[in-house]
Design a protein around this motif. Structure first.
Motif, mmCIF file in Angstrom:
data_model
loop_
_atom_site.group_PDB
_atom_site.id
_atom_site.type_symbol
_atom_site.label_atom_id
_atom_site.label_comp_id
_atom_site.label_asym_id
_atom_site.label_seq_id
_atom_site.Cartn_x
_atom_site.Cartn_y
_atom_site.Cartn_z
ATOM 1 N N ASN A 115 -2.524 -5.147 9.380
ATOM 2 C CA ASN A 115 -2.070 -5.444 7.988
ATOM 3 C C ASN A 115 -3.084 -5.439 7.085
ATOM 4 O O ASN A 115 -3.718 -6.418 6.998
ATOM 5 N N GLN A 117 -3.388 -4.767 3.884
ATOM 6 C CA GLN A 117 -2.916 -5.447 2.446
ATOM 7 C C GLN A 117 -3.398 -6.836 2.280
ATOM 8 O O GLN A 117 -3.466 -7.573 3.319
ATOM 9 N N LYS A 118 -3.610 -7.313 1.106
ATOM 10 C CA LYS A 118 -4.001 -8.501 0.662
ATOM 11 C C LYS A 118 -2.675 -9.214 -0.029
ATOM 12 O O LYS A 118 -2.402 -8.814 -0.980
ATOM 13 N N ASP A 169 -4.114 -3.047 -5.974
ATOM 14 C CA ASP A 169 -3.973 -2.111 -4.907
ATOM 15 C C ASP A 169 -5.127 -2.138 -4.000
ATOM 16 O O ASP A 169 -5.313 -1.318 -3.113
ATOM 17 N N VAL A 171 -7.547 -3.002 -0.968
ATOM 18 C CA VAL A 171 -7.041 -3.388 0.567
ATOM 19 C C VAL A 171 -8.308 -3.885 1.351
ATOM 20 O O VAL A 171 -9.330 -3.870 0.606
ATOM 21 N N ARG A 192 -8.803 4.081 -0.725
ATOM 22 C CA ARG A 192 -7.804 3.514 -1.537
ATOM 23 C C ARG A 192 -8.655 2.523 -2.330
ATOM 24 O O ARG A 192 -8.343 2.361 -3.418
#
Ligand code: SF4
Ligand code: SF4
Length: 356
Positions: A115, A117-118, A169, A171, A192
């Motif tokens: 995962n 994402q933060k 957004d 990561v 990203r």
């Protein structure tokens, strides 16, 4: 910095051995085979087909904290760290079976590997218009375990009149993916992040793993040469702007030990920013270890037995120092050391305040 070529790195190394003096793994194991020089020779033998890429070869190349001190101290400009990482990747030996969490650092890394994402609730901020556009990159340890670090860094910057953007957004920087040889995934994350930080001139962070990944490995390993930002430690940014004279350190303990992160340089490349700040504010209550002992945190995932040996050496030194608190500029060191014994470990950035 262009993406490295395996063959060119091998040719650049003239086996002088200067990298041996700064390698924390060699310091702990004291056998030539784990040295950066030997790793270059091993890669050379694999590439020339003189030896196969066996489990033993992988095990030796995995014995690396990724500090890059060898690369930054090499007189011929060889990058043994990037070379060994690429050879590992090219031989497709990043084995999921090795990814068993054995402690707090590896547990977090395994989580981030599934995962990237933060959780940026309360931290995300839109980019502001201004002459210098400053962004903040939130590290995964900060987002998951040490939120006081980015919260305090942002408060200080904003109270000093520096408007900061924190793109929601963004990561994971990709370092955990590089660590386990998943360079394709790391490259996707890099792209990203590059998009998330478009329009910023300076990107600040409080994690030396994130900083070196964004500023060096995006180019040398992932071929993302156009990230194009100045990437800096927050405190270093403030010192360079002469704003540190407005800062103080709260909650000083009588005996504070400073643990220098490997990724803030060793040898001639050592970044003294945090040490000098602590010397100024703590004076004689600051304890500095003679040797820059690594905490072994990155090894917890890829080479756990070696990581444990290095960690226990460090814990032994800390215990005998009689310190009542340990401070470091690296969230991974804080996480590893803080789990090791009763003495609390804190990031330098946690207790910095604006002097009244
Ligand atoms: S990598 Fe650099 S410092 Fe290390 S042996 Fe080769 S030339 Fe010397
Ligand atoms: S990156 Fe650090 S741990 Fe790895 S070989 Fe180089 S000096 Fe040693």
């Amino acid at each position: 910095m262009p993406m490295i070529s395996v063959q060119k790195e091998i040719e650049k190394c003239f086996k002088c051995g200067m990298c041996r003096a700064v390698c924390p793994v060699l310091e702990a194991e004291n056998v030539e085979i784990v040295s950066p020089r030997a790793k270059v020779a091993l890669c050379e033998a694999v590439e020339a087909g003189r030896i196969g890429f066996s489990k033993t070869t992988l095990g030796i190349l995995d014995m690396c904290t990724g500090c890059q001190a060898c690369s930054l101290n090499c007189p011929s400009g060889t990058d043994p760290y990037a070379l060994a990482t690429l050879v590992r990747f090219e031989n497709k030996r990043a084995k999921p079976a090795l990814l068993e969490p054995t402690g707090p650092v590896s547990s977090l890394l395994v989580h981030v590997l599934s995962n990237p994402q933060k959780n940026l609730d309360g931290l995300a901020r839109r980019r502001q218009r201004g002459s210098v556009r400053v962004g903040y990159f939130v590290g995964c340890v900060e987002a998951n375990r040490l939120r006081a670090v980015p919260e305090n860094a942002l408060t200080i910057l904003e109270n000093l009149g520096i408007t900061v953007g924190v793109p929601e957004d963004q990561v994971c920087c990709g370092w955990p993916y590089i660590l386990v040889g998943r360079l394709d995934s790391a490259r996707e994350l890099a792209l990203r992040n590059k998009k998330a930080f478009e329009g910023f001139d300076v990107v600040l962070a409080s994690c030396p793993h994130c900083i070196t990944t964004l500023s060096r490995e995006y180019a040398s390993l992932l071929g993302i040469g156009a990230f194009g930002k100045v990437v800096k430690d927050v405190l270093r940014f403030l010192v360079e702007k002469d704003l540190d004279r407005l800062l103080t350190l709260e909650g000083n303990a009588p005996r504070t030990l400073y643990s220098h992160p490997c990724r803030m340089g060793r040898g001639k490349d050592k970044d003294m920013t945090h040490i000098l700040f602590l010397r100024k504010h703590l004076g004689k209550s600051l304890i500095e270890l003679d040797a820059e002992l690594c905490c072994g945190a990155p090894l917890e995932l890829v080479s756990p037995a070696l990581g444990r040996t290095i960690f226990e050496r460090k814990m032994d030194r800390i215990t005998h120092s009689g310190s009542s608190v340990v401070r470091s500029g690296c969230p991974f060191c804080v996480l590893a050391i803080g789990s090791g014994f009763d003495t609390p470990a804190k990031h330098v950035m946690e207790d910095i305040r604006i002097a009244t």
